[in-house]
Write a protein that holds these residues in place. Structure first.
Motif, PDB file in Angstrom:
ATOM      1  N   CYS A   1      -3.117   4.876   3.279  1.00  0.00           N
ATOM      2  CA  CYS A   1      -3.759   4.569   2.002  1.00  0.00           C
ATOM      3  C   CYS A   1      -5.215   5.025   2.049  1.00  0.00           C
ATOM      4  O   CYS A   1      -5.724   5.462   3.085  1.00  0.00           O
ATOM      5  CB  CYS A   1      -3.690   3.074   1.721  1.00  0.00           C
TER       6      CYS A   1
ATOM      7  N   ASP B   1     -11.765   0.990  -7.824  1.00  0.00           N
ATOM      8  CA  ASP B   1     -10.382   1.471  -7.779  1.00  0.00           C
ATOM      9  C   ASP B   1      -9.554   0.767  -6.707  1.00  0.00           C
ATOM     10  O   ASP B   1      -8.483   1.237  -6.319  1.00  0.00           O
ATOM     11  CB  ASP B   1     -10.361   2.975  -7.527  1.00  0.00           C
ATOM     12  N   THR B   2     -10.017  -0.393  -6.226  1.00  0.00           N
ATOM     13  CA  THR B   2      -9.321  -1.108  -5.148  1.00  0.00           C
ATOM     14  C   THR B   2      -8.030  -1.755  -5.652  1.00  0.00           C
ATOM     15  O   THR B   2      -7.996  -2.347  -6.734  1.00  0.00           O
ATOM     16  CB  THR B   2     -10.248  -2.192  -4.560  1.00  0.00           C
ATOM     17  N   ASP B   3      -6.985  -1.655  -4.836  1.00  0.00           N
ATOM     18  CA  ASP B   3      -5.698  -2.269  -5.157  1.00  0.00           C
ATOM     19  C   ASP B   3      -5.427  -3.529  -4.341  1.00  0.00           C
ATOM     20  O   ASP B   3      -4.822  -4.481  -4.841  1.00  0.00           O
ATOM     21  CB  ASP B   3      -4.566  -1.263  -4.910  1.00  0.00           C
TER      22      ASP B   3
ATOM     23  N   ARG C   1      -1.412   6.518  -2.470  1.00  0.00           N
ATOM     24  CA  ARG C   1      -2.261   6.612  -3.652  1.00  0.00           C
ATOM     25  C   ARG C   1      -3.107   5.361  -3.889  1.00  0.00           C
ATOM     26  O   ARG C   1      -3.954   5.357  -4.774  1.00  0.00           O
ATOM     27  CB  ARG C   1      -1.390   6.870  -4.888  1.00  0.00           C
ATOM     28  N   ARG C   2      -2.844   4.315  -3.111  1.00  0.00           N
ATOM     29  CA  ARG C   2      -3.558   3.056  -3.331  1.00  0.00           C
ATOM     30  C   ARG C   2      -4.733   2.917  -2.370  1.00  0.00           C
ATOM     31  O   ARG C   2      -4.794   3.574  -1.339  1.00  0.00           O
ATOM     32  CB  ARG C   2      -2.600   1.877  -3.191  1.00  0.00           C
ATOM     33  N   THR C   3      -5.650   2.022  -2.735  1.00  0.00           N
ATOM     34  CA  THR C   3      -6.881   1.824  -1.965  1.00  0.00           C
ATOM     35  C   THR C   3      -6.948   0.404  -1.436  1.00  0.00           C
ATOM     36  O   THR C   3      -6.706  -0.559  -2.171  1.00  0.00           O
ATOM     37  CB  THR C   3      -8.122   2.094  -2.843  1.00  0.00           C
TER      38      THR C   3
ATOM     39  N   ALA D   1      -6.352  -6.631  -8.683  1.00  0.00           N
ATOM     40  CA  ALA D   1      -6.068  -6.365  -7.273  1.00  0.00           C
ATOM     41  C   ALA D   1      -5.468  -7.605  -6.623  1.00  0.00           C
ATOM     42  O   ALA D   1      -5.607  -8.729  -7.122  1.00  0.00           O
ATOM     43  CB  ALA D   1      -7.347  -5.962  -6.538  1.00  0.00           C
TER      44      ALA D   1
ATOM     45  N   LEU E   1       0.819  -1.212   0.000  1.00  0.00           N
ATOM     46  CA  LEU E   1       0.000   0.000   0.000  1.00  0.00           C
ATOM     47  C   LEU E   1       0.856   1.266   0.000  1.00  0.00           C
ATOM     48  O   LEU E   1       1.924   1.301   0.598  1.00  0.00           O
ATOM     49  CB  LEU E   1      -0.934   0.012   1.216  1.00  0.00           C
ATOM     50  N   THR E   2       0.350   2.276  -0.669  1.00  0.00           N
ATOM     51  CA  THR E   2       0.936   3.617  -0.653  1.00  0.00           C
ATOM     52  C   THR E   2      -0.190   4.613  -0.421  1.00  0.00           C
ATOM     53  O   THR E   2      -1.376   4.238  -0.353  1.00  0.00           O
ATOM     54  CB  THR E   2       1.630   3.941  -1.990  1.00  0.00           C
TER      55      THR E   2
END
Length: 485
Positions: free
Chosen positions: A237, A257-259, A215-217, A292, A212-213
């Protein structure tokens, strides 16, 4: 100068043998500076008479202290404080001063303030401890664990006890997980795809840090394990809580938009629901559609005593997008702090490097003790014993709940060790939990499991891993009585 015998006394209620108490009493006197180098100790006969213990006990204590270089023996003269004994620090501690630091500005990131679960440290003194995740001493195999620990401390395992593994783990423990634990979940992995962690929570933290960052979800279940939500919050995140239903996490509720998806398919925490096979496949399909990753927390699969457990999500994964988290905390004891991560080699390589920079590796002698306990068959025997006991307790819980008319909000189809309960309208289970401690009942209010500020106040969890079966009916009765008032 001889030390007066009156300065020696045993502490009442002290744990350990008389010999160890004498050793500690003298060593403490030396370390604290009360006994100085060259001072003579009372004779063994005189000290034994003063303390009211046998002379051989004092002699053995003196002999051990000589071997440790705290004391020295001078022929017929007696025993003296050794010139090589540890010297107490000569500095004087400074009085506490004021704190001029503005910590509200100095702290760059906060980790406190989360909705954590708390259990009384003295939970065992309560007559009706309906709390989750604690070990019942009546079900734990103390004898064989002690024998495995002694074996791990032996000369043969000196390297396992003392070596710095750096970024590696005990090969015997890795081999057992690879050849025995994972195949029971339908998972195949090589040694480079397995990493030992300090419990499942440490494994979840490692996964969050790597994947995770800002910008990630991250999509996660709501309600969920509170510590996971704190971990995700600390990663900064984007958070996407997804409300679970009776079958667990609904794949169509996962945002586009999930990572990374965090899920507990086998025993959803805290509702204990088990995700059916069609939904598991749908979850994998949804992850593939979103490109994802999935972090599967399989924290309680060993507690499937009603029916055989469903295959792990990881066993159905053909893309390598599932990271599997396992733990020995529920099946052995939470204080062991041993879990493991299973994933593709590039991920485990990064997890290994991160773990190394933070804590190197879990203690080698703990890993080797667990490896012996597992490989000698003691673990499987304990699981069978625990499963039988939990099955009996579950039946007693079910009967008592039905008799007293309490409302079950969720229960695992395959077993587990808790019930997810719903209180009547208007009951705040946080206040209820506080009040019930006065009559010896411990329950866990459910608000901490939910995300957001508007947390439901009417749920609570009842664990039955630590309460004797004979006390379940009366304890449930007290809860029901409280609900009526």
């Amino acid at each position: 100068m001889a030390l007066p015998v009156e300065t020696f006394f045993l502490q009442p209620g002290h744990q350990g043998t008389l010999q160890s108490q004498v050793q500690q009493m003298i060593a403490h006197g030396i370390l604290s500076g009360r006994f100085g180098s060259g001072e003579k100790l009372p004779s063994t006969r005189k000290l034994a008479s003063h303390l009211g213990i046998s002379r051989i006990t004092v002699t053995l204590a003196y002999t051990e202290l000589v071997a440790s270089d705290y004391l020295t023996a001078r022929g017929r003269s007696g025993y003296y404080v050794s010139a090589n004994a540890p010297v107490p620090p000569s500095y004087q501690p400074q009085p506490a001063s004021g704190d001029a630091v503005d910590w509200t500005r100095a702290i760059g990131q906060r980790f406190s303030g989360g909705h954590t679960l708390s259990k009384p440290q003295d939970w065992a003194r309560f007559k009706y401890p309906f709390i989750y995740g604690q070990t019942d001493p009546q079900l734990f195999d103390h004898t064989n664990w002690r024998q495995c620990a002694l074996q791990a401390l032996g000369q043969r395992d000196f390297a396992a006890l003392t070596s710095d593994y750096f970024d590696q783990d005990d090969p015997q423990l890795i081999e057992f997980i690879q050849r025995n634990t994972l195949p029971r979940r339908g998972i195949s992995a090589n040694a480079d795809q397995i990493l030992i962690t300090l419990g499942a929570q440490n494994a979840l933290w490692l996964a969050a840090q790597i994947l995770l960052t800002q910008r990630r979800t991250a999509a996660f279940e709501d309600p969920c394990y509170p510590a996971l939500r704190d971990i995700l919050t600390q990663s900064r995140c984007h958070l996407a809580p997804v409300r679970v239903d009776r079958d667990g996490l609904p794949p169509d509720g996962i945002p586009p938009d999930t990572d990374v998806i965090f899920s507990t398919p086998s025993h959803q925490c805290p509702t204990t629901s088990t995700m059916p096979m069609p939904r598991r496949q749908a979850l994998l399909d949804r992850a593939r559609e979103l490109d994802a990753l999935i972090v599967e927390d399989d924290y309680e699969f060993e507690m499937s005593f009603l029916n055989p457990p469903s295959p792990a999500l990881k066993s159905m994964d053909t893309d390598g997008r599932v990271i599997y988290v396992g733990s020995f905390s529920k099946s052995l004891f939470p204080g062991l702090r041993l879990g493991y991560l299973v994933g593709s080699e590039p991920f485990v390589r990064e997890a290994r490097a991160l773990r190394t920079s933070v804590l190197r590796h879990p203690p080698g002698h703990i890993q080797r003790t667990a490896a012996y306990f597992l490989s000698m068959g003691h673990y499987d025997a304990q699981i069978r014993k625990m499963s039988a006991a939990l099955h009996t307790r579950r039946n007693a819980m079910q009967d008592a709940i039905e008799i007293h008319g309490l409302d079950i909000a969720g229960q695992g189809a395959f077993g587990g060790s808790s019930y997810w309960m719903r209180a009547p309208q208007g009951v705040d289970t946080r206040a209820m939990a506080q009040q019930m401690q006065g009559v010896g009942v411990l329950i866990e209010p459910g608000n901490a499991f939910f995300s957001g500020d508007d947390q439901p106040q009417g749920f609570y969890r009842l664990g039955y891993s630590s309460i004797h079966v004979d006390r379940i009916h009366d304890g449930i009765g007290l809860i029901a009585q409280h609900m009526k008032h």
